[in-house]
Design an enzyme around this catalytic site. Structure first.
Site, PDB file in Angstrom:
ATOM      1  N   LYS A 185      -3.200   8.461   3.284  1.00 15.54           N
ATOM      2  CA  LYS A 185      -3.277   7.461   4.369  1.00 15.54           C
ATOM      3  C   LYS A 185      -4.706   6.933   4.365  1.00 15.54           C
ATOM      4  O   LYS A 185      -5.573   7.396   5.105  1.00 15.54           O
ATOM      5  CB  LYS A 185      -2.899   8.138   5.695  1.00 15.54           C
ATOM      6  CG  LYS A 185      -2.597   7.153   6.819  1.00 15.54           C
ATOM      7  CD  LYS A 185      -1.943   7.863   7.980  1.00 15.54           C
ATOM      8  CE  LYS A 185      -1.885   6.993   9.219  1.00 15.54           C
ATOM      9  NZ  LYS A 185      -1.099   5.770   9.089  1.00 15.54           N
TER      10      LYS A 185
HETATM   11  N1  PMP Z   1       4.355   4.649   6.414  1.00 10.53           N
HETATM   12  C1  PMP Z   1       3.189   4.059   6.723  1.00 10.53           C
HETATM   13  C2  PMP Z   1       2.643   3.036   5.805  1.00 10.53           C
HETATM   14  C3  PMP Z   1       2.526   4.415   7.910  1.00 10.53           C
HETATM   15  O1  PMP Z   1       1.361   3.828   8.222  1.00 10.53           O
HETATM   16  C4  PMP Z   1       3.094   5.370   8.756  1.00 10.53           C
HETATM   17  C5  PMP Z   1       2.398   5.739  10.044  1.00 10.53           C
HETATM   18  N2  PMP Z   1       1.465   6.753   9.858  1.00 10.53           N
HETATM   19  C6  PMP Z   1       4.303   5.973   8.392  1.00 10.53           C
HETATM   20  C7  PMP Z   1       4.913   5.581   7.215  1.00 10.53           C
HETATM   21  C8  PMP Z   1       4.946   7.021   9.239  1.00 10.53           C
HETATM   22  O2  PMP Z   1       4.202   8.222   9.194  1.00 10.53           O
HETATM   23  P1  PMP Z   1       4.161   9.228  10.411  1.00 10.53           P
HETATM   24  O3  PMP Z   1       5.562   9.465  10.813  1.00 10.53           O
HETATM   25  O4  PMP Z   1       3.519  10.451   9.852  1.00 10.53           O
HETATM   26  O5  PMP Z   1       3.359   8.587  11.480  1.00 10.53           O
END
Ligand code: PMP
Length: 317
Positions: free
Chosen positions: A158
């Site tokens: 991320k």
């Molecule tokens: N994909 C992307 C590109 C994101 O930014 C997020 C948000 N963090 C997610 C998927 C979902 O991840 P999470 O459920 O861990 O927030």
């Protein structure tokens, strides 16, 4: 956004105005940051952070992938997250830890000891795609922007730089009158939303693109795996073609910000009955039940913010 009074910055709580980085920071020029989005919910037992340790673990993994040295250990950042909620007197919040390369010249290969700065902010935050979206479903469209190929930008990190792609996807969707865009992977198969993972329901089975489809491996996605198992539903991770969106019984997006948001149309084509479907509703019920006590937290996902302080008070009494 309402500015919080205090931000955890480089190891201590500081007023909002002091939590700044220099314009020459490496991250500003090159996108060299990694971050998290975490929610803290107002539960009957007080504020509790959802899957906090897993989010901090992913932050460390994102840093590891990009060879960013972490100046603090996981326990310090877990406590920092709780502290910013408590010190700002928040009952619920969206937490944003960010780790960034600081001022270290223009080298694209910074030395191992180049400065790294860490901040954690907690802000009040509602439903990312709107309260109505959570109930009625949102209109989405498939983006003309694709996700980066797996051997370009690692999607399971991320990282700040990855979100230039997400911004293009989200801005195009809004220009077309949609709440969110769904991107295809480099090979033209379904990947994910600009900030959410994607699920399709067909004949009672849940389908979601696999890690190899240039997705961020979402923690809410994993939560849905667990809640679906509890409901006796099968979840299949597999490569999915775009057109399944149009013939799905239900489509929904998952993410810390978006929680579980139903999709009622894609590219102007009605999904299922054109409103939140029964499986999406059942998953939402279980998911939001975690925060008001209706769904027992048998996974230990909720991490109370005040526990330590309460323990300290008890110990002193
Ligand atoms: N994909 C992307 C590109 C994101 O930014 C997020 C948000 N963090 C997610 C998927 C979902 O991840 P999470 O459920 O861990 O927030």
């Amino acid at each position: 956004m309402k500015a919080p009074e205090q931000i955890w910055f480089n190891g201590r709580l500081q007023p909002w105005r002091d939590a700044t980085v220099h314009v020459m920071a490496h991250a500003i020029h090159y996108g060299s940051s990694v971050f998290e989005g975490i929610r803290c919910y107002a539960t009957p037992d007080g504020p509790a952070v959802f899957r906090l340790e897993e989010h901090i673990e992913r932050l460390f993994q994102s840093a590891k992938i990009h060879r960013i040295r972490m100046p603090y250990d996981a326990g310090t950042l877990v406590q920092g997250c709780k502290d910013v909620v408590a010190v700002n007197g928040l009952r619920s919040a969206y937490l944003r830890p960010v780790v960034l390369r600081g001022v270290s010249g223009f080298s694209l290969a910074p030395s191992h000891d180049a400065p790294v700065e860490v901040a954690i902010a907690a802000i009040e935050f509602g439903a990312y795609l709107g309260e109505e979206g959570l109930r009625q479903g949102i209109d989405a469209c498939v983006s003309s922007w694709q996700r980066a190929a797996p051997n370009t930008f690692p999607a399971s990190a991320k990282a700040g730089g990855n979100y230039l792609n997400s911004q293009l996807v989200a801005m195009e969707a809004q220009r077309l009158g949609c709440a969110e865009g769904i991107a295809l992977s480099a090979d033209g198969l379904l990947s994910e939303g600009s900030g959410e993972n994607l699920f399709i329901v067909r004949r009672g089975v849940l389908y979601t693109p696999p890690a190899a489809a240039s997705i961020l491996i979402g923690i809410t996605r994993d939560t849905v795996f667990e809640l679906a198992a509890d409901l006796g539903l099968r979840v299949v991770e597999q490569a999915l073609p775009r057109e399944l969106l149009y013939v799905a019984d239900e489509v929904f997006l998952t993410g810390t910000a978006a929680e579980i948001t139903p999709v009622r149309s894609v590219d102007g084509i009605t999904v299922g009955a054109g409103s939140r479907g029964p499986i999406t509703a059942a998953l939402q019920e279980r998911f939001f039940g975690l925060f008001d006590g209706r769904t027992p937290d048998r996974w230990g996902w909720l991490d109370p913010v005040a526990q330590q302080r309460a323990q300290r008070v008890t110990a002193a009494a």
